[in-house]
Enzyme design. Sequence first.
Site, PDB file in Angstrom:
ATOM      1  N   MET A   1       0.946  -1.067  -0.197  1.00 50.80           N
ATOM      2  CA  MET A   1      -0.203  -0.045   0.215  1.00 50.80           C
ATOM      3  C   MET A   1       0.924   1.100  -0.089  1.00 50.80           C
ATOM      4  O   MET A   1       0.159   2.371  -0.225  1.00 50.80           O
ATOM      5  CB  MET A   1      -0.972   0.125   1.229  1.00 50.80           C
ATOM      6  N   VAL A   4       8.103   2.941   1.531  1.00 54.35           N
ATOM      7  CA  VAL A   4       8.635   3.533   2.850  1.00 54.35           C
ATOM      8  C   VAL A   4      10.151   4.178   2.641  1.00 54.35           C
ATOM      9  O   VAL A   4      11.038   3.411   1.892  1.00 54.35           O
ATOM     10  CB  VAL A   4       8.585   2.653   3.957  1.00 54.35           C
ATOM     11  N   LYS A  19       6.432   7.420   4.771  1.00 52.79           N
ATOM     12  CA  LYS A  19       5.586   6.448   4.387  1.00 52.79           C
ATOM     13  C   LYS A  19       4.784   6.926   3.555  1.00 52.79           C
ATOM     14  O   LYS A  19       3.779   8.026   3.782  1.00 52.79           O
ATOM     15  CB  LYS A  19       4.915   5.683   5.430  1.00 52.79           C
ATOM     16  N   ASP A 121      -5.810  -4.399  11.964  1.00 55.68           N
ATOM     17  CA  ASP A 121      -4.887  -4.975  10.937  1.00 55.68           C
ATOM     18  C   ASP A 121      -3.895  -5.703  11.932  1.00 55.68           C
ATOM     19  O   ASP A 121      -2.458  -5.694  11.228  1.00 55.68           O
ATOM     20  CB  ASP A 121      -4.699  -4.312   9.826  1.00 55.68           C
TER      21      ASP A 121
END
Length: 580
Positions: A1, A4, A19, A121
């Site tokens: 997603m 970094v 990020k 998560d």
Amino acid sequence: MSDVHVGTDTRLGRQVAVKLLKPQLATDPAFRMRFRQEAQSAARMAHPTIVRVFDAGEETVLDASGHEVQLPFIVMEYVEGRLLKDIIHDGPLEPAAAVRVLDGVLTALEYSHRAGVVHRDIKPGNIMITTSGQVKVMDFGIARAVSDSSTTVAQTTAILGTASYFSPEQAKGETVDARTDLYSTGVVLFEMLTGRPPFRGDTPVAVAYQHVSERPVKPSVINPKVSPALDTVVMRALTKDREQRYQTAAEFRADLEVAASGRVPIRKEADAATALFGAPTGSLTAPELALRQLTEDDTVSRTQRRPPVVWIWAGIVAVVVIVIAVMYWAFNLQPQAEIPSNAREVPALAGETWEEASAQLEEVGLVPTRVDETSDTVEAGLVIRTDPPGGEIVDVATTIRVVVSTGRQPVAVPDTTNMTLEQAKAALEQVGLTAGTESRVNSPTVPADVVISTAPAGGTTVAVGSAVNLEISSGKVTLPDLTGQTLAAASDYLRAANLGLNPIPQPDGSCPAEEGSPVIRQSLAPGDVPQKSDVVLAYCAGGASNGGGGGGTGGGTGGGNDNLGQGQEISDNGIVVDRR
């Protein structure tokens, strides 16, 4: 997603992780807004087991088609270590090591749940073990930003990685709460003990279906090293019904500690009072069964239509007496002054040193653990607070986190050499330092009001708010008394690097010339003079005597000319003229 990057905070001089979200996820305005809100929620959490979020924002970049895209980003604490996912990839962990890692995860969840933040998560890819063995949980709130946005199911699955850690309520699309994190934590514990998750399938949908409908095997079936006590903890954490699951991270951790000691955790069942007044839907109590038998069974004969009046009044009187007795007992109940033998009161340790605090905790049967934290108000080496706080009653052998001050956050002194005074003060204020004393010193080369040096020197690490003393050029040099010195020596002295002045010889015809042409006077008085000043040095250049008329003048002129350089002569008014 996301991508970094390693970054450097230029203001505070620390390394950070940046990020940057993938461009395909940044096109949804609802996602970007939700992401900002959750990043703010995560940034409010400060705990040793949680990766800190320092900042968040959006970066304007150009996509492949040349259009501007707003990419959300977050600036996080930089952590050196290994992901738990990579550690599990090497093989199952020893049960003791798995318990220690999970204790850190549950500590982080206990803190975040108290702050009202659900992770959503929890998985080995979001858990890092530092080089010192510290457990760090990261990406708080990111999953919620994804699930609450208008992204498709396929995008959400791609973002969250795998469904192996979904809770049943997540798989069914129901509302999630803190118990969802505890289910996912149970999956992580299962994987640490066995080397694989409890459910596997060809597609995420197949795995999610197993979370909803199938019962996992006990970890000991896969890894015989797992004790029955840990089996019990894992199976309860993976209960489908969240009402039967662990309700809090503290409850989960308490059973985990019991299992680690080799004892099987005992789950408390509902007592008789609970069974009577809070029976589950669909169950019947003994009076209800008797009533059904009286209404449906024709073989039972009733001897009377209702209880005798005496029994009714006796029951009422008995209830009244019991109520009065309970009220009397409650009003006369004295508070228990003594602490039970299996409990301890956490002492107030704020302001104590770590050695004093740990000694006091060990003396009362508690286990101290040190956590360092910067503080602008508490002196380095002294206790800021404890968790649980002082005065709270806890069980014997409870671990008490003692937060010890490391003093103010260190910062490097900027190099302000050759800056103006105003520029130097601005540079110090920018990093949180203050200008101290200002001392003026003479310098032949550094202009006035320009910094020569600082104390402490540039690059030295000091605490935020410290004062830095400045040494500033006065723009002057110290001129000595040169009378009596030879003209050559005086000129060389003035031209030297420590003075940098400009000597101008001036012959004086009123006195006879002498060997070496000693200086008889100087245009500037001894003392501090501006840099690069002209200093006129007068020396005797007359004849041997004043007699002889024109011959004396000629002799004086000739004698004076003996001390001049090639191509120089003295004019009628006594000034040196260069004819070259």
